[in-house]
Design a protein around this motif. Structure first.
Motif, PDB file in Angstrom:
ATOM      1  N   ARG A 108       0.511  -1.228   0.016  1.00 11.75           N
ATOM      2  CA  ARG A 108      -0.051   0.213   0.024  1.00 11.75           C
ATOM      3  C   ARG A 108       0.893   1.158  -0.018  1.00 11.75           C
ATOM      4  O   ARG A 108       0.477   2.287  -0.823  1.00 11.75           O
ATOM      5  N   GLY A 109       1.906   1.081   0.792  1.00 11.46           N
ATOM      6  CA  GLY A 109       2.826   2.455   0.848  1.00 11.46           C
ATOM      7  C   GLY A 109       3.593   2.652  -0.453  1.00 11.46           C
ATOM      8  O   GLY A 109       3.749   3.835  -0.833  1.00 11.46           O
ATOM      9  N   LEU A 110       3.934   1.587  -1.022  1.00 10.52           N
ATOM     10  CA  LEU A 110       4.818   1.841  -2.394  1.00 10.52           C
ATOM     11  C   LEU A 110       3.528   2.150  -3.470  1.00 10.52           C
ATOM     12  O   LEU A 110       3.841   2.932  -4.291  1.00 10.52           O
ATOM     13  N   ASP A 111       2.543   1.626  -3.567  1.00 11.56           N
ATOM     14  CA  ASP A 111       1.597   2.014  -4.397  1.00 11.56           C
ATOM     15  C   ASP A 111       1.152   3.528  -4.262  1.00 11.56           C
ATOM     16  O   ASP A 111       1.008   4.114  -5.236  1.00 11.56           O
ATOM     17  N   ALA A 185       7.581   2.496 -13.574  1.00 10.79           N
ATOM     18  CA  ALA A 185       6.863   1.630 -14.218  1.00 10.79           C
ATOM     19  C   ALA A 185       7.162   0.055 -13.906  1.00 10.79           C
ATOM     20  O   ALA A 185       6.341  -0.572 -13.880  1.00 10.79           O
ATOM     21  N   ALA A 186       8.465   0.026 -13.455  1.00  8.88           N
ATOM     22  CA  ALA A 186       8.834  -1.413 -12.879  1.00  8.88           C
ATOM     23  C   ALA A 186       8.000  -1.400 -11.661  1.00  8.88           C
ATOM     24  O   ALA A 186       7.350  -2.595 -11.039  1.00  8.88           O
ATOM     25  N   LEU A 187       7.783  -0.641 -10.662  1.00  5.86           N
ATOM     26  CA  LEU A 187       7.209  -0.620  -9.319  1.00  5.86           C
ATOM     27  C   LEU A 187       5.790  -0.814  -9.557  1.00  5.86           C
ATOM     28  O   LEU A 187       5.080  -1.820  -8.998  1.00  5.86           O
ATOM     29  N   GLU A 188       5.127  -0.328 -10.424  1.00  9.24           N
ATOM     30  CA  GLU A 188       3.820  -0.441 -10.907  1.00  9.24           C
ATOM     31  C   GLU A 188       3.294  -1.882 -11.269  1.00  9.24           C
ATOM     32  O   GLU A 188       2.318  -2.239 -10.741  1.00  9.24           O
ATOM     33  N   LYS A 189       4.097  -2.303 -11.784  1.00 11.05           N
ATOM     34  CA  LYS A 189       3.946  -3.977 -12.263  1.00 11.05           C
ATOM     35  C   LYS A 189       3.973  -4.891 -11.197  1.00 11.05           C
ATOM     36  O   LYS A 189       3.216  -5.686 -11.057  1.00 11.05           O
ATOM     37  N   LEU A 190       5.185  -4.518 -10.319  1.00 10.17           N
ATOM     38  CA  LEU A 190       5.405  -5.322  -8.949  1.00 10.17           C
ATOM     39  C   LEU A 190       4.052  -4.953  -8.157  1.00 10.17           C
ATOM     40  O   LEU A 190       3.716  -6.263  -7.628  1.00 10.17           O
ATOM     41  N   VAL A 191       3.741  -3.948  -7.826  1.00  7.60           N
ATOM     42  CA  VAL A 191       2.507  -3.663  -6.968  1.00  7.60           C
ATOM     43  C   VAL A 191       1.383  -4.194  -7.563  1.00  7.60           C
ATOM     44  O   VAL A 191       0.494  -4.753  -6.805  1.00  7.60           O
ATOM     45  N   GLY A 192       1.244  -4.369  -8.732  1.00  5.84           N
ATOM     46  CA  GLY A 192      -0.035  -4.891  -9.490  1.00  5.84           C
ATOM     47  C   GLY A 192      -0.207  -6.478  -9.168  1.00  5.84           C
ATOM     48  O   GLY A 192      -1.320  -6.940  -8.716  1.00  5.84           O
ATOM     49  N   ILE A 193       1.046  -7.013  -9.380  1.00  2.00           N
ATOM     50  CA  ILE A 193       1.035  -8.462  -9.126  1.00  2.00           C
ATOM     51  C   ILE A 193       0.755  -8.546  -7.634  1.00  2.00           C
ATOM     52  O   ILE A 193      -0.042  -9.769  -7.286  1.00  2.00           O
ATOM     53  N   LEU A 194       1.420  -7.964  -6.746  1.00  2.00           N
ATOM     54  CA  LEU A 194       1.116  -8.195  -5.487  1.00  2.00           C
ATOM     55  C   LEU A 194      -0.265  -7.971  -4.676  1.00  2.00           C
ATOM     56  O   LEU A 194      -0.755  -8.646  -4.035  1.00  2.00           O
ATOM     57  N   LYS A 195      -0.927  -6.816  -5.320  1.00  3.28           N
ATOM     58  CA  LYS A 195      -2.155  -6.515  -4.936  1.00  3.28           C
ATOM     59  C   LYS A 195      -3.199  -7.718  -5.327  1.00  3.28           C
ATOM     60  O   LYS A 195      -4.119  -8.099  -4.449  1.00  3.28           O
ATOM     61  N   ASP A 196      -2.877  -8.088  -6.325  1.00  2.32           N
ATOM     62  CA  ASP A 196      -3.656  -9.300  -7.016  1.00  2.32           C
ATOM     63  C   ASP A 196      -3.684 -10.676  -6.173  1.00  2.32           C
ATOM     64  O   ASP A 196      -4.412 -11.331  -5.599  1.00  2.32           O
ATOM     65  N   PHE A 197      -2.258 -10.843  -5.783  1.00  4.46           N
ATOM     66  CA  PHE A 197      -2.034 -11.950  -4.716  1.00  4.46           C
ATOM     67  C   PHE A 197      -2.581 -11.598  -3.630  1.00  4.46           C
ATOM     68  O   PHE A 197      -3.393 -12.592  -2.877  1.00  4.46           O
TER      69      PHE A 197
END
Length: 205
Positions: A108-111, A185-197
């Protein structure tokens, strides 16, 4: 906190690792390596030092505190924690949530931070304070209680002027913005994966 940017380089060259350097393991169902992700997250918190206000110290400390919760679990069970997803799944099996909650709040903080910087990159007329307030409202604010909200509100109000912040990223502004954009852009991709998980874990925090 002043950082020594190498000649011709950018602020991101001073980081141990950026999110661009965190692989996504397709063979492990988009697994995110724990060590690399935590190193990048730790490095990324130095962005708050660039914002130049003690008001951001609680925000930075919150992120680092969550990094520690995850790393403590990794150190306790390294063979079960090679990826963040494996770490969470194995912690859940022993009926614990400490690292899992840490990852949820870290995500959440990184998002919040990535959305704020993305908004600022995309809207050249926006000051940082506006971008951070917008991002806070859509990420962390719904999860914060009445004691935490004023702390973050103070941080929003303490952001430097846009031009002053970008000047600290490197002498070559175009290069610095390009590196920042790639990192976000790299962080957004990682955050998206983590939020879904994490949505599948069902934590109520």
């Amino acid at each position: 906190m002043a950082v020594a940017i190498p000649p011709g380089g950018t602020f991101f060259d001073t980081m141990k690792r950026t999110f661009v350097d965190v692989p996504i393991l397709a063979e492990k169902d988009n697994g995110i390596p724990t060590t690399e992700f935590l190193e990048a997250a730790e490095s990324f918190t130095t962005v708050f030092d660039l914002l130049g206000s003690v008001a951001f110290t609680p925000v930075k400390n919150d992120l680092l505190g969550n990094v520690k919760k995850i790393r403590d679990r990794q150190l306790a069970a390294p063979a079960e924690s090679e990826t963040l997803q494996e770490l969470v799944q194995n912690e859940q099996r022993i009926k614990k949530n400490t690292a899992t909650e840490g990852l949820l709040w870290l995500t959440r903080g990184l998002d919040f931070t990535s959305q704020a910087l993305r908004d600022n990159i995309a809207n050249a007329s926006n000051e940082l304070s506006s971008s951070f307030r917008t991002a806070y409202g859509s990420t962390l604010k719904p999860h914060h209680n009445f004691m935490i909200k004023p702390i973050f509100s103070a941080a929003m109000s303490a952001t430097p002027y846009r031009k002053d912040f970008y000047a600290k990223l490197g002498e070559d502004l175009a290069k610095a913005q390009a590196v920042l954009d790639a990192c976000i852009a790299a962080l957004e991709k990682l955050v998206g994966i983590l939020k879904d998980f994490l949505a599948t874990v069902g934590l109520k925090v």
